[in-house]
Design a protein around this motif. Structure first.
Motif, PDB file in Angstrom:
ATOM      1  N   GLY A 164       0.822  -1.206   0.000  1.00 39.63           N
ATOM      2  CA  GLY A 164       0.000   0.000   0.000  1.00 39.63           C
ATOM      3  C   GLY A 164       0.854   1.253   0.000  1.00 39.63           C
ATOM      4  N   PRO A 165       0.248   2.413  -0.124  1.00 41.99           N
ATOM      5  CA  PRO A 165       1.014   3.662  -0.180  1.00 41.99           C
ATOM      6  C   PRO A 165       1.453   4.143   1.205  1.00 41.99           C
ATOM      7  CG  PRO A 165      -1.325   4.138  -0.334  1.00 41.99           C
ATOM      8  CD  PRO A 165      -1.209   2.639  -0.325  1.00 41.99           C
ATOM      9  N   VAL A 166       2.550   4.889   1.230  1.00 39.56           N
ATOM     10  CA  VAL A 166       3.009   5.590   2.431  1.00 39.56           C
ATOM     11  C   VAL A 166       2.775   7.082   2.203  1.00 39.56           C
ATOM     12  CG1 VAL A 166       4.997   6.236   3.833  1.00 39.56           C
ATOM     13  CG2 VAL A 166       4.734   3.872   3.066  1.00 39.56           C
ATOM     14  N   GLN A 167       1.964   7.677   3.055  1.00 36.16           N
ATOM     15  CA  GLN A 167       1.629   9.091   2.874  1.00 36.16           C
ATOM     16  C   GLN A 167       2.024   9.951   4.064  1.00 36.16           C
ATOM     17  OE1 GLN A 167      -2.562   8.507   2.081  1.00 36.16           O
ATOM     18  NE2 GLN A 167      -2.229   8.521  -0.139  1.00 36.16           N
ATOM     19  N   ARG A 168       2.460   9.327   5.165  1.00 43.42           N
ATOM     20  CA  ARG A 168       2.864  10.104   6.334  1.00 43.42           C
ATOM     21  C   ARG A 168       3.757   9.285   7.251  1.00 43.42           C
ATOM     22  NH1 ARG A 168      -0.804   9.322  10.901  1.00 43.42           N
ATOM     23  NH2 ARG A 168      -2.304   7.667  10.400  1.00 43.42           N
ATOM     24  N   ILE A 169       4.372   9.955   8.190  1.00 45.61           N
ATOM     25  CA  ILE A 169       5.178   9.326   9.227  1.00 45.61           C
ATOM     26  C   ILE A 169       4.335   9.224  10.500  1.00 45.61           C
ATOM     27  CG2 ILE A 169       7.276   9.510  10.619  1.00 45.61           C
ATOM     28  CD1 ILE A 169       7.778   8.900   7.683  1.00 45.61           C
ATOM     29  N   SER A 170       4.466   8.108  11.182  1.00 47.81           N
ATOM     30  CA  SER A 170       3.670   7.888  12.382  1.00 47.81           C
ATOM     31  C   SER A 170       3.990   8.918  13.467  1.00 47.81           C
ATOM     32  CB  SER A 170       3.931   6.478  12.923  1.00 47.81           C
ATOM     33  OG  SER A 170       3.315   6.311  14.190  1.00 47.81           O
ATOM     34  N   PRO A 171       2.963   9.443  14.149  1.00 44.52           N
ATOM     35  CA  PRO A 171       3.215  10.349  15.279  1.00 44.52           C
ATOM     36  C   PRO A 171       3.730   9.611  16.513  1.00 44.52           C
ATOM     37  CG  PRO A 171       0.867   9.931  15.057  1.00 44.52           C
ATOM     38  CD  PRO A 171       1.521   9.267  13.881  1.00 44.52           C
ATOM     39  N   GLU A 172       3.632   8.271  16.484  1.00 44.84           N
ATOM     40  CA  GLU A 172       4.045   7.478  17.638  1.00 44.84           C
ATOM     41  C   GLU A 172       5.534   7.171  17.630  1.00 44.84           C
ATOM     42  OE1 GLU A 172       1.672   4.076  17.097  1.00 44.84           O
ATOM     43  OE2 GLU A 172      -0.237   5.103  17.380  1.00 44.84           O
ATOM     44  N   ALA A 173       6.122   7.118  16.416  1.00 42.95           N
ATOM     45  CA  ALA A 173       7.538   6.792  16.260  1.00 42.95           C
ATOM     46  C   ALA A 173       7.946   7.208  14.844  1.00 42.95           C
ATOM     47  CB  ALA A 173       7.778   5.307  16.468  1.00 42.95           C
TER      48      ALA A 173
ATOM     49  N   VAL B 168       8.498   6.229  11.976  1.00 45.31           N
ATOM     50  CA  VAL B 168       8.356   5.122  11.024  1.00 45.31           C
ATOM     51  C   VAL B 168       7.248   5.465  10.037  1.00 45.31           C
ATOM     52  CG1 VAL B 168       9.189   3.367  12.623  1.00 45.31           C
ATOM     53  CG2 VAL B 168       6.740   3.921  12.552  1.00 45.31           C
ATOM     54  N   PRO B 169       7.334   4.958   8.812  1.00 40.89           N
ATOM     55  CA  PRO B 169       6.287   5.235   7.828  1.00 40.89           C
ATOM     56  C   PRO B 169       5.001   4.499   8.170  1.00 40.89           C
ATOM     57  CG  PRO B 169       7.870   3.701   6.909  1.00 40.89           C
ATOM     58  CD  PRO B 169       8.436   4.161   8.222  1.00 40.89           C
TER      59      PRO B 169
ATOM     60  N   ARG C  84       5.850  -9.729   4.550  1.00 41.62           N
ATOM     61  CA  ARG C  84       6.593  -8.562   4.076  1.00 41.62           C
ATOM     62  C   ARG C  84       5.641  -7.392   3.849  1.00 41.62           C
ATOM     63  NH1 ARG C  84       8.602 -13.216   1.688  1.00 41.62           N
ATOM     64  NH2 ARG C  84      10.851 -13.554   1.880  1.00 41.62           N
ATOM     65  N   VAL C  85       6.060  -6.227   4.297  1.00 39.34           N
ATOM     66  CA  VAL C  85       5.284  -5.010   4.098  1.00 39.34           C
ATOM     67  C   VAL C  85       6.006  -4.164   3.047  1.00 39.34           C
ATOM     68  CG1 VAL C  85       4.301  -2.949   5.184  1.00 39.34           C
ATOM     69  CG2 VAL C  85       4.508  -5.081   6.491  1.00 39.34           C
ATOM     70  N   LEU C  86       5.290  -3.827   1.972  1.00 37.46           N
ATOM     71  CA  LEU C  86       5.907  -3.115   0.851  1.00 37.46           C
ATOM     72  C   LEU C  86       5.106  -1.872   0.487  1.00 37.46           C
ATOM     73  CD1 LEU C  86       5.881  -6.465   0.060  1.00 37.46           C
ATOM     74  CD2 LEU C  86       7.485  -5.607  -1.623  1.00 37.46           C
ATOM     75  N   SER C  87       5.828  -0.895  -0.020  1.00 33.75           N
ATOM     76  CA  SER C  87       5.203   0.299  -0.578  1.00 33.75           C
ATOM     77  C   SER C  87       6.009   0.729  -1.794  1.00 33.75           C
ATOM     78  CB  SER C  87       5.166   1.440   0.448  1.00 33.75           C
ATOM     79  OG  SER C  87       4.514   2.567  -0.098  1.00 33.75           O
ATOM     80  N   ARG C  88       5.318   0.940  -2.903  1.00 33.04           N
ATOM     81  CA  ARG C  88       5.964   1.312  -4.166  1.00 33.04           C
ATOM     82  C   ARG C  88       7.098   0.345  -4.514  1.00 33.04           C
ATOM     83  NH1 ARG C  88       5.916   7.891  -4.826  1.00 33.04           N
ATOM     84  NH2 ARG C  88       3.804   8.214  -4.036  1.00 33.04           N
ATOM     85  N   ASN C  89       6.804  -0.930  -4.340  1.00 33.30           N
ATOM     86  CA  ASN C  89       7.740  -2.012  -4.684  1.00 33.30           C
ATOM     87  C   ASN C  89       9.002  -2.026  -3.830  1.00 33.30           C
ATOM     88  OD1 ASN C  89       6.053  -2.975  -6.694  1.00 33.30           O
ATOM     89  ND2 ASN C  89       7.001  -1.730  -8.286  1.00 33.30           N
ATOM     90  N   GLN C  90       8.989  -1.298  -2.712  1.00 29.67           N
ATOM     91  CA  GLN C  90      10.122  -1.321  -1.784  1.00 29.67           C
ATOM     92  C   GLN C  90       9.706  -2.027  -0.501  1.00 29.67           C
ATOM     93  OE1 GLN C  90      13.291  -0.120  -2.438  1.00 29.67           O
ATOM     94  NE2 GLN C  90      12.486   0.157  -4.507  1.00 29.67           N
ATOM     95  N   GLN C  91      10.543  -2.962  -0.041  1.00 29.85           N
ATOM     96  CA  GLN C  91      10.232  -3.686   1.181  1.00 29.85           C
ATOM     97  C   GLN C  91      10.617  -2.832   2.389  1.00 29.85           C
ATOM     98  OE1 GLN C  91      11.577  -7.833   3.365  1.00 29.85           O
ATOM     99  NE2 GLN C  91      11.464  -7.813   1.131  1.00 29.85           N
ATOM    100  N   LEU C  92       9.649  -2.595   3.255  1.00 28.23           N
ATOM    101  CA  LEU C  92       9.883  -1.766   4.440  1.00 28.23           C
ATOM    102  C   LEU C  92      10.125  -2.597   5.688  1.00 28.23           C
ATOM    103  CD1 LEU C  92       7.036   0.873   3.909  1.00 28.23           C
ATOM    104  CD2 LEU C  92       9.401   0.977   3.120  1.00 28.23           C
ATOM    105  N   LEU C  93       9.542  -3.786   5.727  1.00 23.97           N
ATOM    106  CA  LEU C  93       9.609  -4.588   6.949  1.00 23.97           C
ATOM    107  C   LEU C  93       9.311  -6.042   6.614  1.00 23.97           C
ATOM    108  CD1 LEU C  93       9.657  -4.657  10.138  1.00 23.97           C
ATOM    109  CD2 LEU C  93       7.169  -4.362  10.030  1.00 23.97           C
ATOM    110  N   ARG C  94       9.992  -6.963   7.318  1.00 23.12           N
ATOM    111  CA  ARG C  94       9.638  -8.378   7.223  1.00 23.12           C
ATOM    112  C   ARG C  94       9.454  -8.940   8.614  1.00 23.12           C
ATOM    113  NH1 ARG C  94      13.483 -13.036   4.836  1.00 23.12           N
ATOM    114  NH2 ARG C  94      13.673 -13.695   7.017  1.00 23.12           N
ATOM    115  N   MET C  95       8.376  -9.681   8.788  1.00 21.08           N
ATOM    116  CA  MET C  95       8.105 -10.334  10.068  1.00 21.08           C
ATOM    117  C   MET C  95       8.040 -11.835   9.838  1.00 21.08           C
ATOM    118  SD  MET C  95       5.229  -7.746  11.659  1.00 21.08           S
ATOM    119  CE  MET C  95       4.372  -7.527  10.101  1.00 21.08           C
TER     120      MET C  95
END
Length: 475
Positions: A27-36, A38-39, A108-119
């Motif tokens: 999915g898209p990333v449109q902001r940075i979390s206010p908690e930390a 991170v996208p 895997r969590v991806l945005s715009r074909n970039q991997q951001l995180l793997r669990m």
């Protein structure tokens, strides 16, 4: 060198190893979390794919080979999703079910074909009582009779804790065993037919190499120590290196035009290798096919497989360099085209200064068949025919210019005064020459007509000639 993929339809491959579910949230990333810092990903899609040893099996199946898969899964939703992912693929999957542990899952969590995180959701399968090892060995031994090649796909999760027993059973049954290894205890792979480590995996076992020679020396020593028939070293951007006892290494350069994602490339290599060997291809050619398949799959996102059509396209790359051939490569290409029922056309000449008359002539020649081969006099041959001031352009340049024409499929040099010997090797369906000739005066006429082909004389277009161009340039 092969010019078309083998017939995989009768190949039978048994894959055993660590199966897992690959899950993708995108999915898209449109902001940075206010908690930390991170996208925040707004998840729009959730995809699942078969991973690990199951991806190896998918790669085998995508080539049209018959494949059976043995692995360990839990009694959970992930196992159900894995079954669903394999449904309709033609893979005969047989599971050893474990009550204690979950099916291995990678999210895997991806945005715009970039991997951001793997669990990773997993527990080690190599602990006592994790699953019924005896049941897995029994099932494996039962299925050996119905396969041509065995693949052990080891991701270090524990399914192959008893891999030494599986290798011994397979070799006793006369089956080649290919192993994609993991960890540093390679002694348990002793007696396998072939291992496919990457450079980092090899150095973790054999020690860091000082240079290229040292790397290959360590690989050869490991192969000898383990009693392997061969070792295929996967080397990322450097391609593959096949090492066998008492034979020179076979180095295959990487063929990927664009590397998008290397996920699963190792699975593709061992799967293609296994399918090709099971189809009766010799090991060096099977490695070449595996190298081409790897070049295709790294251009895709995530775990992926390669089809026969994609492998065939990789064997026949498009572009100028692919059209300029030496004689052995040309004959291989002709054989492949004949298998497809293509009509082969051959013409020849010096083509020193290409002009519109040449272009029109070659277009007319191409219209007579499906594949136009242009045989070009090399530089010494031109000098003998035209004098010491010719050619104006070197043979390599003349061939490359011809290869750029839409009408020309293949360009090949010849060193003799006439292409008669080359024509006798090719035996085209149509032999074409331009000018005021009778067919029987054309070099190669006798062998072409004797083999059932025809000889066609095309008119040159008036007002165009290389000699005339040179004379006008002097005036």
């Amino acid at each position: 060198m092969r010019t078309s993929p083998p017939d995989f339809s009768r190949a039978r491959v048994l894959v055993v190893g660590d199966v897992m579910l690959d899950r993708y949230w995108t999915g898209p990333v449109q902001r940075i979390s206010p908690e930390a810092p991170v996208p925040v990903v707004r998840v729009r899609a959730d995809h699942v794919r078969a991973g690990g040893a199951a991806n190896v099996a998918l790669n085998v199946a995508s080539l049209g080979a018959r494949v059976r898969l043995i692995g360990v899964v839990g009694r959970d939703e992930a196992a159900r999703q894995l079954d669903e992912a394999l449904d309709g693929t033609g893979i005969a999957a047989e599971w050893i079910r474990t009550e204690r542990l979950p099916t291995i899952t990678k999210l895997r969590v991806l945005s715009r074909n970039q991997q951001l995180l793997r669990m990773d959701f997993e527990e080690a399968l190599d602990v006592a009582g994790a699953f019924d090892r005896e049941a897995l060995r029994d099932l494996f031994e039962q299925r050996l009779a119905d396969c041509d090649v065995v693949v052990c796909s080891d991701y270090g999760k524990g399914t192959l804790s008893d891999v030494a027993d599986l290798i011994a059973a397979a070799r006793a049954a006369g089956k080649p065993v290919l192993v994609d290894p993991k960890g540093t205890d390679y002694a348990r792979y002793a007696g396998a037919s072939l291992l496919t480590p990457n450079v980092a995996e090899l150095e973790a076992v054999a020690g860091a190499a000082r240079d290229e020679a040292d790397l290959l020396g360590r690989a050869e020593a490991l192969q000898a120590r383990l009693g392997l028939d061969g070792l295929l070293l996967t080397r990322s951007e450097k391609g593959l290196s096949l090492l066998r006892s008492a034979q020179a290494p076979l180095h295959l350069p990487a063929v990927a035009r664009e590397v998008f994602d290397v996920t699963g490339a190792g699975d593709t290599v061992i799967a293609t290798l296994a399918a090709a060997l099971a189809a009766g291809v010799e090991l060096p050619e099977a490695c070449r096919l595996a190298n081409l398949a790897a070049g295709v799959v790294v251009g895709k996102l995530g775990t992926a497989s390669v089809s026969v059509a994609e492998l065939d396209a990789a064997l026949h790359p498009q572009g100028l360099d692919a059209a300029v051939l030496d004689e052995p490569a040309l004959l291989a290409r002709v054989a492949a085209e004949r298998e497809k029922g293509r009509r082969i056309v051959v013409t020849n000449g010096c083509f020193d200064l290409l002009h519109v008359g040449h272009v029109k002539y070659l277009e007319a020649a191409r219209a007579l068949g499906d594949l136009l081969i242009v045989a070009v006099n090399d530089d010494d041959s031109v000098r003998r025919l035209k004098g010491p001031s010719r050619p104006v352009n070197a043979c390599a340049d003349r061939m490359r210019v011809l290869a750029a024409l839409r009408s020309v499929d293949c360009v090949v040099p010849f060193a003799e005064d006439t292409p008669a010997r080359l024509i006798a090797s090719v035996l085209p369906d149509v032999l074409v020459k331009g000018g005021d000739y009778r067919p029987e005066q054309i070099a190669g006429h006798d062998v072409v007509t004797a083999s059932g082909g025809e000889v066609v004389v095309l008119d040159f277009h008036a007002g165009y000639s290389t000699t005339g161009m040179l004379e006008r340039a002097k005036s």
